[in-house]
Structure formats: C-alpha cells, structure tokens
Design an enzyme around this catalytic site. Structure first.
Site, PDB file in Angstrom:
ATOM      1  CD  GLU A 131      -2.482   0.964   2.909  1.00 20.50           C
ATOM      2  OE1 GLU A 131      -2.070   0.111   3.738  1.00 20.50           O
ATOM      3  OE2 GLU A 131      -3.463   1.694   3.128  1.00 20.50           O
ATOM      4  CE  LYS A 157      -7.140   0.769   3.822  1.00 18.32           C
ATOM      5  NZ  LYS A 157      -5.889   1.159   4.511  1.00 18.32           N
ATOM      6  CB  CYS A 214      -3.977  -2.180   4.370  1.00 18.26           C
ATOM      7  SG  CYS A 214      -2.980  -2.455   5.849  1.00 18.26           S
ATOM      8  CB  VAL A 266       0.372  -0.329  12.216  1.00 16.02           C
ATOM      9  CG1 VAL A 266       1.122   0.555  11.241  1.00 16.02           C
ATOM     10  CG2 VAL A 266      -1.110   0.012  12.194  1.00 16.02           C
TER      11      VAL A 266
HETATM   12  C1  ACM Z   1      -3.890   0.000   7.153  1.00 17.94           C
HETATM   13  O1  ACM Z   1      -5.008  -0.188   6.669  1.00 17.94           O
HETATM   14  N1  ACM Z   1      -2.935   0.579   6.466  1.00 17.94           N
HETATM   15  C2  ACM Z   1      -3.590  -0.445   8.518  1.00 17.94           C
END
Ligand code: ACM
Length: 268
Positions: free
Chosen positions: A39, A110, A143, A170
C-alpha cells in the site's frame, strides 16, 4: 500455472522518485505474471494531514511514475498490483492500481479507511471488481479491508481466484486472519506489506512486514520476515480456487443462506 509474487520493501516517506527507482531496480530482472507491491509504496504512509497527502498524490492517467511502471510491465511482460495515492479532482484516495503491458487496467479505491486515514483520504467509491489476467481472475483490496470479511466474500462471489492485497500493516492480526479468509472463500491471497518506520513530526509508525501468499485451503505458501526486503515468487495453479467443495455435501459459496443475512446489507 501462474507465477505470482511480491516485493516487500521499506519506502522512504515523501521521496516518490527514490521509491519508484527502488521498485524498478528490484523488479528489473523479474520473470513473473503478477507482482504485488505494498500500500502507498511511493509516497509513504504517515501523512501529517490531508494537504500533505493531496500534495503527494497523483492522477494515474497523467502520472509519469505510473507510466514508468507501465513501461516496466511492458519490458518484463508482467502485471503489477500496486498501492497508489490517487488524486482525482478535489478528492484523494488510497488506491490500488492493476497495471499491465497494455496500461492501467483497473483502479480500486480503499473502501475501509484505517484510523487517521479518515483525515487524509476520501473513502472508496468504486464497486469491488475482478479482472482476468492470463486466465486467472484477480481481485484487489487494501490493507485494513482484511477486517471486513465482506470484501473477500464479495470478491470470491465475483469469481476471484486470487486476491491481491497491498498493505501497510501496523496491527499484528491480519496475517493469521488471511488464512481464514482463504479457507472460507477457497481463494489465494497475496498480502504484500511494507516494513520499516515512517518517522514524522507527529510521531512514528512501525510496519510489520511478514508479507505472505496463502493458498485456498489456508496453506501458507510463504511468509517473509518482519523487517527485511523480500522479492518472492512462486508458481500457483489458479484453478485450485475454482473448487469450492469443502466436503462431498458442502460448497463454500452455494451453501450460503443469504436470505438469513439481511443485516449484512444495511448500514448502521
Ligand atoms: C492499514 O489499513 N494501512 C492499517
């Protein structure tokens, strides 16, 4: 068979030209069908505010960086799924691009923004989709989408064989969870995470690496170390993802009872 892989690396925050060069150098000799990148691999992740994200984002249609990645796809004859900070008019999206020798194939924006991303980005506004790449159906998510099983389920229902999953993780839960996402949907998943830190005036964020490729029965084909570069490739048979029978009497998709899942399709 399809040769798939990923490149786990450590982007430098804000140095788009350097990060692009790192990727191009790493992939210059790769022979593969599909490579997944993390990402936001060119801008870095930990923006101070929306203005900073907007300043570093680009429109893929006019971005010289995207053109250099398309040139790489042409040169090496492969497809890339890469995170990308996407600017469109007054909006800025945390996106993933499917690029190939023919150019930009699809943009995914996203859907589920994580934590402060809600301050920097607009939420995705394009339906989930799959695209045929060399006989395999490819879906994309980014992510934190991992925490919403609806995403992989929707992609599986659309026919995805392989979910390509650029990440900047993370938290520590995703890698293990993706085994379940692959079992319950009978799909492959390629999670490409970054490693290292974004050290910014507002604080520091450390990313967990451990990129991985998982097969339909939840088999972990490869997992990288946490804090290391890894350019990994493997041959897979996407047809494995078309067999949705779990037992002689159970199909992962056909046995669903959507008439009992009505709350799933309502916002709170
Ligand atoms: C994330 O979605 N970058 C933790």
């Amino acid at each position: 068979m399809l040769r798939v892989g990923y490149y786990q690396f450590k982007p430098q925050f804000g140095d788009v030209a350097k990060n692009i060069q790192t990727v191009i150098k790493a992939l210059r000799t790769v022979t593969a069908d599909i490579i997944v990148l993390p990402e936001l691999p060119f801008t870095g992740y930990y923006f101070a505010n929306r203005a900073e994200a907007t300043a570093l984002a680009e429109d893929p249609a006019t971005s010289p960086q995207v053109q250099s990645l398309i040139d790489l796809c042409k040169d090496r004859d492969f497809y890339l799924v890469t995170g990308f900070a996407e600017k469109k008019a007054d909006k800025v999206f945390n996106s993933a691009l499917l690029l190939g020798p023919e150019g930009l194939v699809h943009t995914y924006r996203k859907l589920h923004l994580f934590n402060e991303e809600k301050l920097w980005f607009d939420a995705g506004d394009i339906p989930l989709a799959v695209h045929n790449v060399r006989g395999a159906q490819i879906g994309m998510m980014i992510c934190f989408d991992w925490v919403f099983p609806e995403v992989t389920r929707t992609l599986a229902l659309l026919g995805a064989d392989i979910v390509c999953h650029p990440a900047n993780l993370v938290l520590s839960y995703c890698q293990q969870t993706m085994l379940s996402r692959c079992i319950e949907n009978g799909i492959f998943a390629i999670t490409c995470n970054r490693f290292g830190m974004d050290k910014r005036p507002q604080g520091e964020l450390k990313f967990t690496g451990k990129s991985q490729i998982v097969a339909p029965k939840g088999v972990l084909l490869h997992r990288s170390r946490s804090q290391a570069h890894d350019l990994f490739q493997i041959d897979i048979d996407p047809a494995q993802a078309r067999d949705k029978q779990l037992t002689a009497h159970n199909s992962l998709l056909a046995d669903r009872r959507p008439e009992f899942y009505a709350p799933l399709c309502k916002s709170l």
